[in-house]
Every structure is written in C-alpha cells, then in structure tokens.
Design an enzyme around this catalytic site. Sequence first.
Site, PDB file in Angstrom:
ATOM      1  CG  ASP A   1      -2.061  -0.902   1.122  1.00 47.45           C
ATOM      2  OD1 ASP A   1      -2.057  -1.713   0.160  1.00 47.45           O
ATOM      3  OD2 ASP A   1      -2.964  -0.832   1.961  1.00 47.45           O
TER       4      ASP A   1
ATOM      5  CE1 TYR B   1      -2.967   2.050  -6.507  1.00 49.61           C
ATOM      6  CE2 TYR B   1      -3.461   3.515  -4.668  1.00 49.61           C
ATOM      7  CZ  TYR B   1      -3.779   3.004  -5.905  1.00 49.61           C
ATOM      8  OH  TYR B   1      -4.891   3.458  -6.553  1.00 49.61           O
ATOM      9  CG  ASP B   2      -0.757   4.997   0.013  1.00 51.80           C
ATOM     10  OD1 ASP B   2      -1.710   4.789  -0.771  1.00 51.80           O
ATOM     11  OD2 ASP B   2      -0.769   4.684   1.212  1.00 51.80           O
TER      12      ASP B   2
ATOM     13  CD  GLU C   1     -26.025 -10.715 -19.658  1.00 53.85           C
ATOM     14  OE1 GLU C   1     -26.380  -9.736 -18.972  1.00 53.85           O
ATOM     15  OE2 GLU C   1     -25.745 -10.644 -20.857  1.00 53.85           O
TER      16      GLU C   1
ATOM     17  CE  LYS D   1     -34.591  -7.720 -13.705  1.00 51.30           C
ATOM     18  NZ  LYS D   1     -34.471  -6.835 -12.557  1.00 51.30           N
TER      19      LYS D   1
ATOM     20  CD  GLU E   1     -28.429  -3.431 -11.768  1.00 48.86           C
ATOM     21  OE1 GLU E   1     -28.455  -3.089 -12.972  1.00 48.86           O
ATOM     22  OE2 GLU E   1     -29.439  -3.477 -11.059  1.00 48.86           O
TER      23      GLU E   1
ATOM     24  CE  LYS F   1     -38.844  -9.667 -10.817  1.00 52.87           C
ATOM     25  NZ  LYS F   1     -38.311  -8.308 -10.695  1.00 52.87           N
TER      26      LYS F   1
ATOM     27  CB  CYS G   1     -28.716  -1.819  30.650  1.00 55.19           C
ATOM     28  SG  CYS G   1     -27.994  -3.368  30.064  1.00 55.19           S
TER      29      CYS G   1
ATOM     30  CB  CYS H   1     -25.888  -4.102  33.974  1.00 54.65           C
ATOM     31  SG  CYS H   1     -25.815  -2.567  33.039  1.00 54.65           S
TER      32      CYS H   1
HETATM   33  S1  IVH Z   1     -30.172  -5.669 -19.678  1.00 52.72           S
HETATM   34  C1  IVH Z   1     -32.711  -4.011 -22.693  1.00 52.72           C
HETATM   35  N1  IVH Z   1     -28.937  -7.277 -18.058  1.00 52.72           N
HETATM   36  O1  IVH Z   1     -32.849  -5.034 -14.875  1.00 52.72           O
HETATM   37  C2  IVH Z   1     -31.773  -4.462 -21.690  1.00 52.72           C
HETATM   38  N2  IVH Z   1     -30.446  -5.692 -17.136  1.00 52.72           N
HETATM   39  O2  IVH Z   1     -35.675  -4.225 -16.040  1.00 52.72           O
HETATM   40  C3  IVH Z   1     -32.057  -3.920 -20.360  1.00 52.72           C
HETATM   41  N3  IVH Z   1     -30.587  -5.743 -14.689  1.00 52.72           N
HETATM   42  O3  IVH Z   1     -32.887  -1.619 -14.816  1.00 52.72           O
HETATM   43  C4  IVH Z   1     -31.039  -4.185 -19.369  1.00 52.72           C
HETATM   44  N4  IVH Z   1     -29.129  -7.368 -14.394  1.00 52.72           N
HETATM   45  O4  IVH Z   1     -30.967  -2.637 -13.677  1.00 52.72           O
HETATM   46  C5  IVH Z   1     -29.817  -6.273 -18.161  1.00 52.72           C
HETATM   47  N5  IVH Z   1     -27.738  -8.756 -16.718  1.00 52.72           N
HETATM   48  C6  IVH Z   1     -28.615  -7.750 -16.842  1.00 52.72           C
HETATM   49  C7  IVH Z   1     -29.233  -7.154 -15.711  1.00 52.72           C
HETATM   50  C8  IVH Z   1     -30.160  -6.131 -15.914  1.00 52.72           C
HETATM   51  C9  IVH Z   1     -29.948  -6.505 -13.796  1.00 52.72           C
HETATM   52  C10 IVH Z   1     -31.598  -4.720 -14.343  1.00 52.72           C
HETATM   53  C11 IVH Z   1     -31.266  -3.354 -14.823  1.00 52.72           C
HETATM   54  C12 IVH Z   1     -32.527  -2.806 -15.423  1.00 52.72           C
HETATM   55  C13 IVH Z   1     -33.537  -3.838 -15.152  1.00 52.72           C
HETATM   56  C14 IVH Z   1     -34.368  -4.038 -16.372  1.00 52.72           C
END
Ligand code: IVH
Length: 679
Positions: free
Chosen positions: A40, A43-44, A118, A120, A181, A322, A416, A419
């Site tokens: 560090d 780095y500093d 991916e 969410k 994100e 979801k 408390c 105590c």
């Molecule tokens: S793609 C058209 N990929 O989901 C593409 N969104 O309802 C739109 N989100 O507000 C975004 N993980 O915050 C995408 N792997 C991901 C995501 C992602 C989370 C969230 C994002 C967005 C919401 C879309």
Amino acid sequence: MSAGNDPDIAAAAARIEELRELIAYHNRRYYRLDDPEISDAAYDRLLGELRDWEERYPELVTAASPTQRVGAAPLEKFTAFSHPSPMLSLANAITEADIRVFHNRLLAGGNTISYVLEPKLDGVAVNLVYEGGILVAGATRGDGAVGEDVTHNIRTIAGVPLTLADGATTEIPARLEVRGEVVIATAAFRRLNREREEAGEASFANPRNAAAGSLRQLDSRITARRPLDFFAYAVGIKEGGAELKTQWEVLAALKAWGFQVHPFARLAESIESCLEGYRSLLAQREELNHEIDGMVLKVNELSLQAELGSIFRRPRWALACKFPARQETTVIERIDVQVGRTGALTPVAIMRPVRIGGVTVSRASLHNQDEIDRKDIRLGDTVVVQRAGDVIPEVVKVVPGRRTGREMPFLLPASCPVCGTAVVRLPGEAAHRCINIACPAQVKERIVHFAARGGMDIEGLGGKMVSRLVDAALIKDPADIYSLTAVKLLALERTGEKSVGNLLLAIAASKNPPLEKLIFALGIRQVGESMAKILARHYLGLKELADADADELTAIRDLGPEAAGSITRFFREPANKRFLAKLEAAGIAPVNSLYSPSSPTVGSLAGKIFVITGTLTGMTREEAKHRIESRGGKTTESVSKNTHYVVAGASPGSKLEKAQALGISILDEPTFFALLETP
Ligand code: IVH
C-alpha cells in the site's frame, strides 16, 4: 498550452501518463484480482508522485486521473442527464411456462435462436459514457430517457475503469455507452451495516438500498468509502471499434476493456438449456457474492435483436426470468432487546416461525428505535418479512389492514435489561446504549468476539461457554481466558475432563496469532477484518500501532478519519492500556507476515519483488519468503513485468517460462542463497 511546445511540460506529461498507467495496473491487481504486487505504501507513493506532478501542472489534470478517485468537493445538487440512447426495461417472466411462451413466440418468426443467460443483479442500473476511451459521464437510469448525473460518484468506484484498457483484440470506440449495475457484495453489505450500527448510524435495509444511497451522495468522498462494485452487461451507443456481432462478443469486449462481467454469464443453445440455467442459477442464489433477483435471457445475435426491436420500452429479444419472492407474512409475538459488545441496544422481533426460500425465519433485527418508529411496528402486528442480503431476515412493513386495535407500540427500555444502568442516546447516534462497560452483556460479547473465528479463533469458547465462565466469575475480560486452569474449569458444572483438556489446548494454541487477527479481536470500533489486515501491513506490532497518530493513520489508503479517530482513542484509553499489558503478560505474542514497511529503503533487497517457483532443497518456501522480506524484499505469486527476480527450484512451473519471456533475472538456488548472504 500544448504539451508539445514546452520540454518541461512534455516530460511531466510523459511521467504523468506513465504513473496513471501504473496506478491503473496496480488497481486492477488489488481490486479485481485480489493479488496486489506492491505494498500500500508503494501504491501511495505512486499516487503521491502523481498528485505532486498534477499540482505543478494543473493543466494536465484530467477527470479520468486516479487522483480524482478519492472524491471531490460536494455538489450543490444533482443535474439531469439525458441518456444518449434510451435505457430500456425488461419484460418479466414468473414461471418456467412464461419462459417457454417467450421462446415459442420468437420461434414463430422462423428464427433459430441462441441465448445468453445472465444473472439479474439487484442493484442500481447506470449508464457510463466513454469518449476516446475516457470516462466522461455516469448517470442513473431515471425514467430511461433522463437520469441523474452521478459522474463524480461513479469515478470513485474501483471497478469502473476511468480509461478503457487497450486490449489486443478490441479497439477502443470513439464513443461508447456501457450499461451495468452498481452493487454491493453481501459480505461487504453486512460489514458496512455492522460498522454503521457500531457507529450509531442507521443501517441499510438491503444491499440495493445501500448501493442506491451511496450513489446518490452529493459528497463523493462519502461514496468513495462505500464498498461499491460494478458489473457491465450491455453497450448502448458505440461509434468505431471492431464490430460486435453477438451479446457474447459484447461481454467479451467489456471484459477486454477492463470491466467486470458476472462469471455466471453463459451461452444457451436451446430452451431446455435456458431452463436448466435458470434452475441452476436459482440453486446457486444463496452462494453468490451479490444479490440477484432473477436471470436475464438475451437473444445472442445482435442482428436478430435489431430485427425484433422493442415494444413499450421493453425489448422483444430479452426477458427477465424472476425468482420467487423471498417474502412472507407473519406475526410479531415479542420484541427482545439485546445488548451488544459496544453497549448498543438492539430490538429483535420474535415472530411466529415462517418458511422463506427454504429457511425457517423467526427472528429479525429491528435495528433501533428510529426504525421501529418509521415503520410503525407494534407488538402483535402482522408484518411482511423478507430475506435480503444473505440470510439476515428483515421486517419490510406492517400490514395495517390486519390490525385489531390490540397491538402495542414498543419503546426501548430506559435502563439496560442486563445490568440496569441508565440507557443513553448520544447526539448523532441512532443507537441507545448501555454505558456501563462492566455490563455483563458487554463483557460477554467482547470475550465472544475476542475468541471468535476471525479473531483469536479459540474453539470451544462460544457464547454459551463464555456466558458460564463470566457468570461463575472465572473471567472478566478476554485476557482472563489465559489464566483459566483445569481445576477452575472442572469446578464448573457439566464439564468433562476431555472438553476441558481440549479447551485449554485451544487457548494455549492461540498465543501467537497473526497480528491482524489480534487487532480484529480487540474489537476496536470501525476496525473490521479487512481494516485489521490493512493495519498489519503498515505496523509491525501492536506497540507500533498504538504509537501511530491520527494523521499518520489517515494517510493510509482505505482508512478514513472516523476509523483513525477510533483507533487512536482506543489505544489512549487507560483501561485498554491495562488490558493490552495484561495480554502481553499472559504471553500473547502476535506474528506479522503481512508487514511491508513503508520505507523499503532498508535491507539489501529493498524494493525488490521475488517470485519463487519449483521446490527449494535448502530451505522451505516459507523460510525463503521470510528471508527475502527480512531484507526488505517482497514475494508475490505471479510473474509480471514488475518482478525483479524469479527463484527457480527443482521442477519449476510455467512461471519460469513467463519469466524467460519477459526477460526477468532467473536465480537458481545457490545464486539465490548467495544473494541472501550479500550484505
Ligand atoms: S439488460 C434491454 N442485463 O434489470 C436491456 N439488465 O428491467 C435492459 N438488470 O434496470 C437491461 N441485471 O438494472 C440487463 N444482466 C442484466 C441485468 C439487468 C440486472 C436490471 C437493470 C434494469 C432492469 C431491467
């Protein structure tokens, strides 16, 4: 003035450029790879030198300079930011059947389809704009067309490259929007909340709120201290650079430019493999480092995406699958009050047990009186409970429609519960505290913390045992643990010779802990495990740490003024001084293997970086490392252009080849030993 006309400024510009690249490289090693190559302090020094140059040549300061990462003067207010291209949202699927319907509709168009899956991520969506490879703006999503300009805060996030990496395979576009994100890892979230509670500040309900709150700070110095992470998942406008044909190539390009892409992302060639991916992600949900609330399914071919287009601001080519909500309703039967290590009173809701996401939940922290008042939580209320940020359950809200009129408002007690000492609420703090440091609850919690894993790691000394020992007046503080004997322990009820023997062995084995564990075990406010490690890197022992003043501490990277104040206060406190002396008298002698002194100008190997590969015959690897370090050198695991020497023992690995390729000095064992002997 152009840098080209003045030789001094041209030289300064070149050095500045070099320093920025070096710092960006070491940042990636530290934050992304968790494998720092330099101390560090070193780095500093790089950062300090850059700051000096920039002070002398302010015209060379750019917004993308790493000196700007620590945050800047607060803004008056946020300004609106129009996204160069709109940020869309996603259509939702709740069941597997919904996912099949989505797929079948796409098939009806006669397309053969492959997808990218991916996670969410459950954080805050942001849009980053790069021009000529340099970050020029960052904004929240807002309504998708206009968001808030949070560039000053975005710059502080270590995972957001200020300049795009110039990968061999990807050219840097002239203009680029990167979507992703901002999140907080669940472990970091828990740490943050613990620190906030200890400091008497209100805790965050979940990682998403913590990320959102951190990003919406006018003062970016506050954001800089929050453990924010960034995952990229899409590009918007892209002008120039190599053509990208698929979402999969987009993710690869994002990685090459220096972004973090979620490691779960994968290709799926069939609907069955999408569904399998969905189930497997759901099964892994609890083990992931970040909160996710579903899986995103994206058509891989960008040309097909363009053809499909979007409707009502939702692309037809993507779907948010979801996960089932981790929420249930139940009834608060009782509210208990716990007294923690720092005397803070924590109200805990005891609820009718309910199953949420495969786990039975019956307790949830209500944090403090303000939180109870804000949510208007009363005894007997029906409430919505959720599991957020790992396994910690949380009361989301009351269901007012279920009130009968018999619910009772709740107030923390004035004294408390353990105590009986009067409870106070200090100005600026959210917590009510018992201020009696001899309060048995505090004493017990301090000892439990001291002995816990992460601290002195004494097996067999958990909450129950500590409670019995304190109640029997055998121990009053953590140092007393070392005065326990078989005779004393056997006098306790329900202890056998075997368990007593094991406990005494575990206690004896804890006497030479790694320094960072001892520092953590002391329970200094604001000093968690990672902070303890940072301190051990800078201070050889407790004495050196105790002598440090606040200015010196604040100069350490990642250590803010609150923590510095807390550390100096701790070591100044006479009771703590007596406690530390007692530990020393009991034979507690920590060892420090993290120490990398800030002035590596001492020792014959000062500042030299070594990598050891293969088997040494004359000494163990540990011993070799130790001897390098004791001469001011440093060892790392991987070979890079910063490595000075590679020590090659018998049957060396690929590190040797890499060293040869980079032209790094290679030492055989006898030469290495000779070097160690050189004064
Ligand atoms: S793609 C058209 N990929 O989901 C593409 N969104 O309802 C739109 N989100 O507000 C975004 N993980 O915050 C995408 N792997 C991901 C995501 C992602 C989370 C969230 C994002 C967005 C919401 C879309």
